[in-house]
Design a protein around this motif. Structure first.
Motif, short mmCIF file in Angstrom:
data_model
loop_
_atom_site.label_atom_id
_atom_site.label_comp_id
_atom_site.label_asym_id
_atom_site.label_seq_id
_atom_site.Cartn_x
_atom_site.Cartn_y
_atom_site.Cartn_z
N VAL A 16 0.84 -1.20 0.00
CA VAL A 16 0.00 0.00 0.00
C VAL A 16 0.87 1.24 0.00
O VAL A 16 1.92 1.29 0.66
N ASP A 17 0.46 2.24 -0.76
CA ASP A 17 1.19 3.50 -0.82
C ASP A 17 1.35 4.10 0.58
O ASP A 17 0.41 4.10 1.37
N GLN A 18 2.53 4.61 0.88
CA GLN A 18 2.82 5.14 2.22
C GLN A 18 1.90 6.30 2.58
O GLN A 18 1.58 6.51 3.75
N GLY A 19 1.45 7.05 1.61
CA GLY A 19 0.56 8.17 1.88
C GLY A 19 -0.82 7.72 2.32
O GLY A 19 -1.56 8.48 2.94
N GLN A 20 -1.19 6.49 1.95
CA GLN A 20 -2.51 5.96 2.32
C GLN A 20 -2.45 4.99 3.50
O GLN A 20 -3.49 4.63 4.05
N LEU A 21 -1.26 4.58 3.86
CA LEU A 21 -1.11 3.53 4.86
C LEU A 21 -1.72 3.91 6.21
O LEU A 21 -2.45 3.11 6.82
N ALA A 22 -1.45 5.13 6.68
CA ALA A 22 -1.93 5.54 8.00
C ALA A 22 -3.46 5.54 8.06
O ALA A 22 -4.07 5.03 9.01
N GLY A 23 -4.09 6.11 7.03
CA GLY A 23 -5.55 6.18 7.01
C GLY A 23 -6.19 4.82 6.92
O GLY A 23 -7.17 4.53 7.62
N LEU A 24 -5.64 3.94 6.07
CA LEU A 24 -6.20 2.60 5.92
C LEU A 24 -5.99 1.77 7.18
O LEU A 24 -6.87 1.00 7.59
N SER A 25 -4.84 1.93 7.80
CA SER A 25 -4.57 1.20 9.06
C SER A 25 -5.54 1.64 10.14
O SER A 25 -6.08 0.81 10.89
N PHE A 26 -5.79 2.96 10.22
CA PHE A 26 -6.71 3.48 11.23
C PHE A 26 -8.10 2.92 11.02
O PHE A 26 -8.74 2.44 11.98
N THR A 27 -8.62 2.99 9.80
CA THR A 27 -10.00 2.54 9.57
C THR A 27 -10.13 1.03 9.72
O THR A 27 -11.20 0.53 10.08
#
Length: 484
Positions: free
Chosen positions: A428-439
């Motif tokens: 997963v793209d690093q820019g999206q990783l935090a948001g996807l991990s959170f949800t």
């Protein structure tokens, strides 16, 4: 003044008093960072501005409920309003963070007195055929405070100073004291002894438990302080149970829990507030860290939940007076479970409508549940013990709040690293990783919350028809049949 007029006046004064105290508490939630910056205090220290207030209320509700039964609800309510108002003035004048925390303890003592006897006052003056309606209307004041408090607090912080969050409540406090003195009817004093050992042991039991639940995630669940608090709570609860079973005039009548309606309604109330505060705790982080919303927009979204309770609660209470409470409260918990399932589907790209409608549904479910459940619980005890019943109900709610936050923290913080690692492997793209991990972690946590709501639905369903309290036959007015 006629009895008909006086009961509505009593509802007004109790409701406005609860509104003031709940609104002051809700404003503090957004004021803590500003207070910490003003006093140059650490986060660990400034959080006690909130924690001291909550712990004092939660640990003393049972004691104040019992004192209300003994000395009269009117005296306890007015004394509580006086102490709260004095504490509020002192909080506004506090010259250090330590004094502010100490004065919040004073505030909490006063708020605990009024909250402990408020439902008992309403139950005492309204007939059973209007009790659900009255408790539903009382819920309007709490929901309104939770809905408008953060907004008002934000405006005061923007255009004035944090001290005005306290000062704005002072004139209303004096109005409540005078109004209560004029309106509330004295209740007879009962010559009973006060169970001081019982009060002390339950204070340490609840205080240790709630403190451990509040700081378990931060300090570590297997750390020495948390294990020590848990052991203290277990020993204190054991001593409290032994004392109540052997005392001739116990503070809390454990025999009430033999009434399946009373014990199940208390458990359902605890589970209901666990569900609420799992959502209330996690969603602000989702708004801020994932959707990047400002405080005003986040507060507006979150306010949809209590505002729906404000509308639905009185209607549900009125309906429960006619058709009974078991079906309504069980349906309300089922709706809450569905709302958490919908919220668990949120993504980093979710539109605001995908958030609002599940929150509206959550508010609808809680509004349907709370008034009938409270009415059933308060109606299942003799009138001589309304104070302690109200204290038990309030204690279940406050304990549920703390347990909900603790459970959400444990599950979310356990799942977040695992979700991050699993998603990173997939590229997963690093820019999206935090948001996807959170949800992903949010999804799993809210599924647990939905399971808690289902458990609350089950405890509500299995409670059975009302059992007449000892020494006080209860039946559905006008029918001669047991109420549910």
């Amino acid at each position: 003044m006629s009895a008909q007029t006086n009961k509505w006046q009593a509802l007004g004064v109790v409701g406005v008093g609860i509104f003031i105290m709940a609104m002051n508490a809700s404003m503090m939630n957004i004021a803590v960072p500003f207070i910490g910056a003003y006093f140059h205090s650490s986060m660990a220290l400034v959080e006690w501005v909130l924690m001291s207030f909550l712990l004092v209320i939660s640990t003393l509700l049972l004691t104040f409920g019992r004192l209300g039964d003994m000395f009269g609800f009117r005296k306890m309510y007015i004394l509580g309003a006086v102490i709260f108002t004095v504490g509020t003035v002192l909080c506004g004048l506090a010259s250090s963070i330590y004094l502010l925390i100490a004065f919040r303890v004073v505030q909490g003592i006063g708020a605990g007195m009024t909250m402990a006897v408020g439902p008992a006052l309403i139950t005492a003056v309204f007939p059973p055929t209007e009790r659900g309606k009255a408790l539903g209307l009382l819920g309007i004041f709490t929901a309104g405070a939770l809905g408008f408090g953060p907004t008002l607090g934000g405006l005061l912080l923007k255009y004035a100073d944090w001290r005005f969050l306290f000062y704005c409540s002072v004139p209303l406090g004096f109005i409540i004291i005078l109004w209560a003195h004029l309106v509330l009817e004295p209740t007879p004093r009962r010559e009973q002894s006060f169970d001081l050992p019982g009060a002390v042991t339950v204070f340490f039991a609840l205080g240790s438990l709630l403190l451990a639940l509040s700081h378990g995630e931060e300090w570590g669940w297997t750390s020495g302080p948390i294990l020590g608090l848990m052991c203290t709570a277990a020993v204190a609860f054991a001593l409290f149970m032994w004392r109540e079973l052997t005392c001739t005039a116990p503070m809390m009548e454990l025999r009430f829990f033999k009434n399946r309606l009373f014990s199940a309604a208390t458990t359902s109330a605890l589970l209901n507030f666990m569900v609420q505060y799992m959502v209330v705790f996690l969603l602000p982080f989702y708004f801020k860290d994932v959707l990047m919303l400002d405080a005003a927009r986040a507060g507006l979204l979150l306010s949809s939940f209590p505002l729906v309770i404000l509308v639905v609660g009185p209607l549900s209470g009125t309906l429960s007076d006619r058709i009974g409470s078991r079906g309504l409260s069980s349906f309300g918990m089922a709706v809450s479970a569905v709302s958490l399932l919908l919220l668990s589907r949120l993504t980093p790209q979710s539109h605001w409508t995908e958030i609002v409608w599940p929150l509206v549904l959550l508010g609808f479910g809680n509004g349907i549940f709370q008034s009938p459940n409270s009415s059933a619980l308060m109606g299942s005890v003799p009138r001589t013990h309304l104070g302690i019943a109200a204290g038990i109900l309030s204690t279940a709610r406050n304990t549920g709040m703390v347990m909900g936050v603790a459970l959400a923290g444990v599950v979310f913080n356990h799942r977040l690293p695992a979700a991050t690692a699993a998603l990173a492997v997939t590229g997963v793209d690093q820019g999206q990783l935090a948001g996807l991990s959170f949800t992903t972690a949010l999804h799993d946590t809210l599924l647990v919350g939905a399971a808690v709501a289902v458990a609350g639905m089950i405890t509500s369903l299995v409670r059975g028809p009302r059992i007449a309290p000892v020494g006080s036959p209860v039946s559905q007015p006008g029918t001669g049949q047991p109420a549910n």
